[in-house]
Each structure stands twice: as C-alpha cells, then as structure tokens.
Design a protein around this motif. Structure first.
Motif, PDB file in Angstrom:
ATOM      1  N   TYR A 169       0.731  -1.386  -0.017  1.00 28.71           N
ATOM      2  CA  TYR A 169      -0.097  -0.078  -0.097  1.00 28.71           C
ATOM      3  C   TYR A 169       0.819   1.400  -0.044  1.00 28.71           C
ATOM      4  O   TYR A 169       0.775   2.227  -0.779  1.00 28.71           O
ATOM      5  CB  TYR A 169      -0.935  -0.135   1.037  1.00 28.71           C
ATOM      6  N   SER A 228      -3.283  -0.484  -5.090  1.00 28.41           N
ATOM      7  CA  SER A 228      -4.637  -0.299  -4.629  1.00 28.41           C
ATOM      8  C   SER A 228      -4.877  -1.274  -3.262  1.00 28.41           C
ATOM      9  O   SER A 228      -3.978  -2.390  -3.547  1.00 28.41           O
ATOM     10  CB  SER A 228      -5.498  -0.379  -5.610  1.00 28.41           C
ATOM     11  N   HIS A 229      -6.123  -1.099  -2.772  1.00 29.69           N
ATOM     12  CA  HIS A 229      -6.068  -2.289  -1.655  1.00 29.69           C
ATOM     13  C   HIS A 229      -6.561  -3.483  -2.267  1.00 29.69           C
ATOM     14  O   HIS A 229      -5.809  -4.598  -1.792  1.00 29.69           O
ATOM     15  CB  HIS A 229      -7.671  -1.720  -1.107  1.00 29.69           C
ATOM     16  N   SER A 288      -5.104   2.235   4.842  1.00 37.29           N
ATOM     17  CA  SER A 288      -5.743   1.969   3.618  1.00 37.29           C
ATOM     18  C   SER A 288      -7.330   2.208   3.967  1.00 37.29           C
ATOM     19  O   SER A 288      -8.307   2.528   2.974  1.00 37.29           O
ATOM     20  CB  SER A 288      -5.847   0.628   2.818  1.00 37.29           C
TER      21      SER A 288
END
Lengths: 179, 372
Positions: free
Chosen positions: B15, B20-21, B303
């Motif tokens: 992250y 992205s997650h 996140s």
C-alpha cells in the motif's frame, strides 16, 4: 540421471530383489549373512564418517566430534564383523526400531494428508500400517530365526523395488529453465 | 518470517508503494501462499507438482535424502526461503563440496535478489508477492542455507538472547527443546529447535531448524556461533533486519509498479517511512509470538479497508472449475506460473555457478508468463 546411471540403479535393484527372495527360502544360511552385512555396514559407515570429517566437518565449529564418532563406529563395526554369533535379539531390535519409526511417520503424514483433503492419505496409511505390523511381528517373534530373515528380506525387496522404480521414472535432477 | 510479516506487513508495504487495496490483497496473499503451497496442497487441487514452494513438517519427515531428494529440497528452500547471497563466495579454506554448501548461505542484497525482483517486473501480482516473500526472507533467514547441511546450519549451546532493560543490554542463555507441539516460552527463553543430527544431509540440518523459530520473530536479538563462522560470534538484530526488509519491500514494489525506473541493491524507502517509523518499530520490537493483530491494524489504518484473514482455500474452486486451457488465467494458475519461473531462474543461476546442489538446468523456450 544419465542412462548409464539408470541402468546401474535398475541392476542394483534387481540384484537386491533376488537376494531378498533367496533369503526367504534359506533362512538358516541367510541369518549369518545378515549379521555380517550389519557389521560390515557399520564399518563402512565409520570410514565414511571419518572421510566426511576430513573433507567437510573439519572446517566447522565443533567438527572434531564427527571424527570421534567416525573412529568409534569404525571400531565397533570392525569388532562386530569378527564376532560370528550375534544375538538375534539385537538384530530384531534393530529391525523393530526401523519399522516402528517409519510406520509412525507414515501414519502421522496420512493424518495430515487427510486434513488437507489430499487423496494420497490412503496409500500413506497403508504403508504405515504395514510397517507397524512388521515391527509388532519383530516383537512377538523376537527369538525366531525365520522371522528375522523374513522381515529383513521384505525390507530388501522393498528397497530393490524403490531402486528399479527410481531408475524408470522421469528424472528431476534436470530442471527446465524458461527463457 | 511468519504470516504476520509475509501477509499483513507485505500488505502495508504494498500500500505504501502505491498499490490499490485490491492489488495489495493479491500481493500479500501470494506472498503468504509461498508458505502453504506444498505437494499435499497441490495434490488436493491437482496443481502442477513442480510449482511447489514449501514442504510441510511431515512431508519433510517423509522426504528422501538420496541424490534426487536432496536436489528437490534444495530447489524449494533455496529458491523461496533461503536465497543464496553469493554463489561465487570463496571461503579461505575448504574442499569443493564444502565451498558449494558455503555458497548457498542466504543473505540480503545478493545478485540473486536483484534477479528475483527483475524477474517479477512486468509480471502478475502473484509474481510480485512471491518476490516479496523471497526478499523478506533474505533478511530473516540470513546466515543459514536452504539445503540440508550439518557443517553450515548447525548451532551449539552458545546461544544467548540479548534483552534490553533500562540499565542496558543483558544476555540470557537460550534453552532449546525439541517439542514441536509446545509453543515457545518467551518468559523463560525456552524455544523449540530441530534435533541435533551429526549427518550432513539430515533434514534436521535444513535452514534455521537448529536455531528454532528465532529468525522468524521480529522482536528478538540474539548471538550465537554459526557452524561455518570459524568461531566468530554473530549478533542477529531482528528488529533492525525486519525494518530494512520492510523498507526494501516498499522500494522494490515502487520499482515493480513503475514508480521508479531501476532497482538497485541496498536501497530502501526510508523516506516514505519517516511518518510511521515509531509505530512500525513498536510493532517490530513488541515481545510476542505473532504480531498479525498489530500489522493488520496498521494496514487497515493506512488504507481504510478491511484486511481479510488468509484463507488457503480462497481460490481453490476457481482453479478447480477452470477448463484445462483456462487454468493458467486463474489466480492460482498465475501463482504457479510465477513460482515455476522463479524456481527455474534460481536453479539455473546455481547450476551455472558450477554448483550442482540444485540439479542441472536446461534452457528451453516454453511459453510467455501471463501478465496480470
């Protein structure tokens, strides 16, 4: 594995299988052969350990222990080969330990295979149970000459089959590199 | 290293590197899967047995230690868990066979690490995850070799834990036992290790077995005499090593996602960590067997998304139901392709260095590795 190596491996396997079968039929003569084999094996193991010390272990921390072990085992092996009458109980004890350990490992592994849902668990547990049965047989017939030779012969035949199968299967010593 | 670092800390590093997650989840899942992709697992899902990345404890107990068995063990453990540091190292003494074993000793920032990261460039997220597992382990498992070896991996009674107290550092002798079912006792410094076996190729002498799980705990500092070290004491500072591993993972993943152009050894994303340094070091030095909870909380704070727990069966159905020609495009199919490519590369490098401990390699054009 090269083709020559495969052939030698397969031939060794066949010789081992034939020896195992012959021993089953001639237990009286075979017992002294088994005892001698064990003594000679120990002698060679001692020599191998001494060689290992001089080529590898002398460079490590505490490597002298390997040398001491090698000398003691060599001495024991040499001593054993000079004694013609080894008690059957010792030979049987040796066979018992080998089979009970192998059996326990197989049974534990089959449990793990089962938990993972792997289909190999049936074969593994069968192998494990086979080993346990052999080890129990050793205990029950601890002084029987026939049992010693029978169990040792089974071990030999199994080892011979492994040699043959290994020489026939696709080798994994060569690894294909993707480019 | 354990799941706390390979799964949750890898998520955090990914992250911070800019993924992205969802991408982070795929990367950390793949990094953790390296510790689970055994032959038993592969046989269950009918996966390619060559894609194996680890061996379970009981698989090890059952493993053959003849010539072919040793090649298999060495390929798996040196490729994925003990990446050799210097395949051309020249110890001052020793025969060729001793030197071959010595050259398998793992360490960070070796040439093979750069090869590992470069191999994952432009490949799937699964390849990124595998590379991060290998990278992280070069720090945790340094000084041990991924091949059974008594002369390299053995340890003796000289083993001390270094504890920090307000008055300074104190040393406490570590007691080892061989009970695999009992958890390590941090209070009394009692840890489990493998049995002492004076046999060169015994699986008990594989990797850090003789030092127990100590290399896998981020909090611990200890000193010991490695078998190969000519009686020189090594001090292993895991909090520092793990922090370096974390910072290097971020740097490597910045290269892999295209944020930076070149990957160089011995470079770390320390600047990106200034903000989090105290928090990360607190997790790393906390005296606990499993720091998953802390890393998970840190990752979720970063996140703002929930990090689900690792589930080995998560992608099994997708792989099993995929048609034969479509399996390569499934999550696990991509993982298997990446693991095979990585193992091929490492085996080839070892072989070309004149060392046959991992077997012989043959170059062949097989197929392109699938991109994500």
């Amino acid at each position: 594995m090269t083709k020559g190596r495969r052939l030698i491996n397969a031939l060794i396997g066949v010789v081992i299988i034939i020896s195992g079968i012959l021993m089953m039929f001639y237990p009286e003569d075979s017992y002294s052969i088994i005892a001698t084999i064990l003594g000679v094996s120990l002698t060679f193991f001692g020599l191998k350990t001494i060689f290992y010390y001089f080529t590898m272990a002398r460079y490590m921390v505490g490597g002298k222990l390997v040398l001491y072990k090698g000398v003691i085992i060599f001495d024991m092996g040499f001593f054993l080969t000079t004694i013609t009458d080894i008690s059957r109980i010792y030979v049987m004890g040796y066979l018992f330990i080998i089979h009970i350990f192998a059996g326990a490992v197989d049974i534990l592994k089959s449990g793990e295979d089962f938990k993972f849902g792997a289909s190999t668990w049936r074969l593994t547990i069968l192998r494990g149970l086979g080993n346990v049965i052999l080890s129990i047989t050793c205990l029950v017939n601890i002084s029987s000459l026939k049992t010693v030779t029978f169990i040792y012969s089974i071990g030999l035949i199994n080892s011979g089959i492994v040699h043959v199968v290994q020489s026939l299967r696709n080798t994994s010593s060569v690894y294909i590199v993707e480019v | 290293m354990n799941g706390d670092f390979h799964y949750y800390a890898t998520y955090c590093a990914a992250y911070l590197a800019g993924y992205s997650h969802k991408e982070c989840m795929d990367i950390c899942y793949s990094a953790q899967l390296v510790d689970h992709c055994s032959r038993t697992f592969l046989s269950k899902i009918s996966g390619p047995s060559d894609a194996v990345t680890t061996q379970l404890q009981l698989e090890m107990a059952d493993a053959r230690i003849d010539f072919l068995g040793l090649l298999d063990i060495t390929r798996i453990w040196s490729s994925f868990h003990f990446l050799p540091y210097d395949l051309y190292a020249n110890p001052p003494k020793g025969t060729k066979s001793y030197k071959n074993k010595f050259r398998m000793i793992c360490g960070p920032n070796g040439d093979l690490l750069a090869d590992t990261v470069n191999l994952a460039k432009g490949k799937s997220l699964q390849a990124v995850g595998i590379a991060m597992h290998v990278l992280a382990d070069t720090w945790a498992h340094r000084y041990f070799a991924g091949t059974p070896s008594y002369v390299i991996n053995n340890t003796n009674y000289y083993f001390y834990e270094i504890l920090s107290i307000p008055e300074g550092d104190v040393e406490k002798q570590i007691t080892f036992r061989h009970s695999t079912s009992a958890p390590d006792n941090l209070e009394k410094s009692i840890y489990t290790n493998s049995l002492s076996q004076m046999s060169e190729n015994s699986v008990m002498n594989l990797g850090h077995g003789r030092a127990g799980h100590l290399p896998d705990y981020s909090f611990i500092r200890y000193k010991y005499l490695p078998a190969w070290g000519d009686y020189d004491v090594i001090i292993k500072d895991n909090p520092s090593d793990y922090y370096h591993a974390f910072a290097q993972m971020i740097y490597a993943m910045k290269y892999l996602n295209g944020t930076i152009d070149i990957f160089k050894k011995d470079k770390y994303a320390f600047d990106e960590l200034i903000k989090y340094e105290e928090e990360i070091k607190m997790i790393l030095t906390k005296r606990q067997l499993d720091s998953s909870k802390d890393w998970k909380a840190f990752g979720e704070k970063l996140s703002g998304e929930e990090i689900e727990s690792f589930d080995l069966g998560k992608h099994e159905i997708e792989y099993s139901l995929a048609p034969k020609h479509g399996k390569d495009y499934s999550f696990l199919g991509k993982f298997f392709a990446a693991s095979q490519a990585h193992k091929s590369m490492v085996t080839d490098r070892i072989y070309k260095s004149g060392n046959s401990l991992a077997g012989f390699s043959i170059e062949k054009i097989i197929r392109g590795v699938i991109n994500d």
